[in-house]
Design a protein around this motif. Structure first.
Motif, PDB file in Angstrom:
ATOM      1  N   PRO A 216       0.786  -1.246   0.000  1.00 14.27           N
ATOM      2  CA  PRO A 216       0.000   0.000   0.000  1.00 14.27           C
ATOM      3  C   PRO A 216       0.817   1.293   0.000  1.00 14.27           C
ATOM      4  O   PRO A 216       0.530   2.201  -0.785  1.00 14.27           O
ATOM      5  CB  PRO A 216      -0.841  -0.124   1.275  1.00 14.27           C
ATOM      6  CG  PRO A 216      -1.000  -1.597   1.466  1.00 14.27           C
ATOM      7  CD  PRO A 216       0.273  -2.209   0.983  1.00 14.27           C
ATOM      8  N   LYS A 217       1.835   1.395   0.855  1.00 14.35           N
ATOM      9  CA  LYS A 217       2.599   2.646   0.927  1.00 14.35           C
ATOM     10  C   LYS A 217       3.328   2.933  -0.380  1.00 14.35           C
ATOM     11  O   LYS A 217       3.347   4.063  -0.865  1.00 14.35           O
ATOM     12  CB  LYS A 217       3.605   2.589   2.085  1.00 14.35           C
ATOM     13  CG  LYS A 217       2.964   2.776   3.457  1.00 14.35           C
ATOM     14  CD  LYS A 217       4.021   2.857   4.539  1.00 14.35           C
ATOM     15  CE  LYS A 217       3.358   3.069   5.909  1.00 14.35           C
ATOM     16  NZ  LYS A 217       4.363   3.095   7.003  1.00 14.35           N
ATOM     17  N   PHE A 251     -10.917  -0.395 -11.886  1.00 14.46           N
ATOM     18  CA  PHE A 251     -11.013  -1.012 -10.559  1.00 14.46           C
ATOM     19  C   PHE A 251     -12.275  -0.618  -9.792  1.00 14.46           C
ATOM     20  O   PHE A 251     -12.609  -1.237  -8.786  1.00 14.46           O
ATOM     21  CB  PHE A 251      -9.774  -0.634  -9.717  1.00 14.46           C
ATOM     22  CG  PHE A 251      -8.494  -1.147 -10.303  1.00 14.46           C
ATOM     23  CD1 PHE A 251      -8.083  -2.453 -10.074  1.00 14.46           C
ATOM     24  CD2 PHE A 251      -7.707  -0.342 -11.114  1.00 14.46           C
ATOM     25  CE1 PHE A 251      -6.912  -2.946 -10.632  1.00 14.46           C
ATOM     26  CE2 PHE A 251      -6.531  -0.822 -11.685  1.00 14.46           C
ATOM     27  CZ  PHE A 251      -6.141  -2.131 -11.434  1.00 14.46           C
ATOM     28  N   ALA A 252     -12.964   0.403 -10.259  1.00 13.91           N
ATOM     29  CA  ALA A 252     -14.140   0.903  -9.556  1.00 13.91           C
ATOM     30  C   ALA A 252     -15.422   0.260 -10.086  1.00 13.91           C
ATOM     31  O   ALA A 252     -15.439  -0.332 -11.169  1.00 13.91           O
ATOM     32  CB  ALA A 252     -14.222   2.424  -9.715  1.00 13.91           C
ATOM     33  N   THR A 253     -16.502   0.368  -9.312  1.00 13.07           N
ATOM     34  CA  THR A 253     -17.811  -0.090  -9.772  1.00 13.07           C
ATOM     35  C   THR A 253     -18.348   0.915 -10.790  1.00 13.07           C
ATOM     36  O   THR A 253     -17.855   2.043 -10.892  1.00 13.07           O
ATOM     37  CB  THR A 253     -18.800  -0.185  -8.601  1.00 13.07           C
ATOM     38  OG1 THR A 253     -19.023   1.153  -8.088  1.00 13.07           O
ATOM     39  CG2 THR A 253     -18.254  -1.080  -7.488  1.00 13.07           C
ATOM     40  N   ASN A 282      -6.338  -0.181  -4.177  1.00 13.51           N
ATOM     41  CA  ASN A 282      -5.869  -0.946  -3.025  1.00 13.51           C
ATOM     42  C   ASN A 282      -6.951  -1.879  -2.499  1.00 13.51           C
ATOM     43  O   ASN A 282      -6.683  -3.010  -2.091  1.00 13.51           O
ATOM     44  CB  ASN A 282      -5.402   0.000  -1.918  1.00 13.51           C
ATOM     45  CG  ASN A 282      -4.628  -0.722  -0.840  1.00 13.51           C
ATOM     46  OD1 ASN A 282      -3.638  -1.388  -1.125  1.00 13.51           O
ATOM     47  ND2 ASN A 282      -5.089  -0.619   0.393  1.00 13.51           N
ATOM     48  N   SER A 283      -8.195  -1.417  -2.553  1.00 12.97           N
ATOM     49  CA  SER A 283      -9.321  -2.244  -2.119  1.00 12.97           C
ATOM     50  C   SER A 283      -9.444  -3.485  -3.000  1.00 12.97           C
ATOM     51  O   SER A 283      -9.670  -4.594  -2.515  1.00 12.97           O
ATOM     52  CB  SER A 283     -10.612  -1.427  -2.171  1.00 12.97           C
ATOM     53  OG  SER A 283     -11.724  -2.220  -1.859  1.00 12.97           O
ATOM     54  N   PHE A 284      -9.279  -3.297  -4.309  1.00 15.98           N
ATOM     55  CA  PHE A 284      -9.377  -4.415  -5.248  1.00 15.98           C
ATOM     56  C   PHE A 284      -8.215  -5.400  -5.079  1.00 15.98           C
ATOM     57  O   PHE A 284      -8.387  -6.616  -5.124  1.00 15.98           O
ATOM     58  CB  PHE A 284      -9.404  -3.892  -6.686  1.00 15.98           C
ATOM     59  CG  PHE A 284      -9.352  -4.988  -7.723  1.00 15.98           C
ATOM     60  CD1 PHE A 284     -10.505  -5.633  -8.130  1.00 15.98           C
ATOM     61  CD2 PHE A 284      -8.133  -5.396  -8.263  1.00 15.98           C
ATOM     62  CE1 PHE A 284     -10.461  -6.663  -9.065  1.00 15.98           C
ATOM     63  CE2 PHE A 284      -8.078  -6.419  -9.197  1.00 15.98           C
ATOM     64  CZ  PHE A 284      -9.238  -7.049  -9.597  1.00 15.98           C
ATOM     65  N   PRO A 288      -6.199 -10.364  -3.685  1.00 15.02           N
ATOM     66  CA  PRO A 288      -5.247 -11.011  -4.584  1.00 15.02           C
ATOM     67  C   PRO A 288      -3.790 -10.864  -4.125  1.00 15.02           C
ATOM     68  O   PRO A 288      -2.990 -11.784  -4.291  1.00 15.02           O
ATOM     69  CB  PRO A 288      -5.462 -10.289  -5.922  1.00 15.02           C
ATOM     70  CG  PRO A 288      -6.852  -9.777  -5.857  1.00 15.02           C
ATOM     71  CD  PRO A 288      -7.087  -9.436  -4.420  1.00 15.02           C
ATOM     72  N   ARG A 289      -3.440  -9.707  -3.541  1.00 19.59           N
ATOM     73  CA  ARG A 289      -2.074  -9.495  -3.056  1.00 19.59           C
ATOM     74  C   ARG A 289      -1.710 -10.526  -1.995  1.00 19.59           C
ATOM     75  O   ARG A 289      -0.622 -11.108  -2.003  1.00 19.59           O
ATOM     76  CB  ARG A 289      -1.943  -8.081  -2.483  1.00 19.59           C
ATOM     77  CG  ARG A 289      -0.540  -7.726  -2.009  1.00 19.59           C
ATOM     78  CD  ARG A 289      -0.592  -6.515  -1.100  1.00 19.59           C
ATOM     79  NE  ARG A 289      -0.860  -5.284  -1.829  1.00 19.59           N
ATOM     80  CZ  ARG A 289      -1.743  -4.363  -1.441  1.00 19.59           C
ATOM     81  NH1 ARG A 289      -2.477  -4.538  -0.372  1.00 19.59           N
ATOM     82  NH2 ARG A 289      -1.894  -3.267  -2.148  1.00 19.59           N
TER      83      ARG A 289
END
Length: 330
Positions: A216-217, A251-253, A282-284, A288-289
């Motif tokens: 994330p950072k 990545f968004a809806t 980051n939410s998506f 998976p990460r």
């Protein structure tokens, strides 16, 4: 009859957003369609044109494998294999090379680009060009034709490779009768050339990519580096010409995309837009990460999955290779 779809990714670097949006995402979407048989492969021998370090090759190949699986590829519903585990590909590559005019290879984009760069820099035209790079389109044609592939999802810069595969298939068919299916390409027009951090095409060679599974950072820092114009926060902005919006909508809806479109048109600061992009990305990527890390820590599992995939792949390739050899008199 279901149509055969095939997609491969070279292990020449960490999987980045361009790989995901341009190849993995549309390929996985096709896998959900019951009208298609799907095959995915790790193009490790293609990677050998650039990667000559044993450890790096192994790690990058595992990275591509883990990325496909972490992003939702179900190896039970598709053929998922490592290119080097299917020797028929390389046997066919030699056969096709005998039907490939050298002039056609001279016009291949990757080779032409390297020659032009050399000439512009005052170097010998073929400096740094290995025969793997020069004959790369022939191996790619073998990948495609051996599976009797009908549809190949590609980025715009890869269209030529599918066209070369068609040319070689036609040359062979003309001599020996109908043997190879003539493949067609599928392009996502809106993401055919995904922009990178500097506004140019996202590419490892430009060092302007965003690794897909970045922490994330680091992800936030990379997003903050995306090139923007000097417009003030309150000025209206064209979402369709914005790198940030292009990435956001992947990545968004659909509701989030329309809301963000309105905010762009009404005026939004670039800092705020980048913050919103980080939020949806980051939410998506979060789940998976985590799965990617777990898979990378278990290479034996990755090997097992790929070996099972190679068995399924060779159930198709061995009989077809016998037919091809019979036709050429071998």
């Amino acid at each position: 009859m279901k149509k055969q779809v095939l997609t491969g990714i070279k292990p020449t670097g960490r999987i980045h957003l361009g790989n995901y949006i341009g190849a993995i995402k549309p390929a996985l979407r096709l896998a959900e369609n019951e009208s298609y048989n799907t095959a995915y492969f790790v193009a490790d021998y293609h990677g050998l044109t650039k990667i000559h370090d044993q450890h790096e090759m192994r790690e990058l190949s595992y990275g591509v494998t883990a990325a496909w699986l972490a992003l939702g590829l179900n190896p039970d519903r598709a053929i998922f294999y490592r290119q080097s585990d299917v020797p028929e590909i390389f046997e066919l590559s030699w056969i096709l090379a005998c039907f490939a005019p050298k002039g056609l290879m001279n016009r291949a984009h990757a080779y032409k680009s390297m020659v032009e760069d050399n000439q512009n820099s005052g170097r010998e035209a073929d400096a740094g060009v290995n025969m793997g790079l020069f004959t790369y389109p022939i191996l790619m044609a073998a990948d495609i034709l051996l599976f009797q592939t009908e549809l190949v999802p590609v980025g715009k810069d890869q269209i030529q490779h599918v066209e070369i595969a068609r040319d070689l298939a036609e040359n062979f068919n003309k001599q020996y009768g109908e043997t190879f299916v003539l493949p067609e390409y599928i392009i996502q027009e809106e993401t055919s050339v995904l922009p990178g951090l500097d506004g140019r095409k996202m590419s490892k060679s430009y060092n302007n990519t965003i690794p897909l599974f970045e922490e994330p950072k680091k992800l936030q820092k990379l997003i903050n580096k995306i090139k923007t114009d000097s417009s003030t926060p309150e000025e209206p902005k064209d979402p369709e010409s914005s790198v940030i919006f292009s990435l956001y909508k992947e990545f968004a809806t659909s509701d989030q995309v329309e809301e963000m479109r309105g905010r762009f048109q009404g005026g939004i600061g670039w800092g705020e837009a980048k913050k919103e992009l980080f939020g949806v990305m980051n939410s998506f990527i979060e789940e998976p990460r985590s799965k990617y890390k777990e898979l990378m820590a278990n290479p034996h599992l990755l090997d097992s999955i790929l070996q099972m995939g190679a068995i399924k792949a060779r159930e198709k390739t061995i009989p077809f290779m016998k037919e091809i050899k019979r036709k050429i008199g071998i």
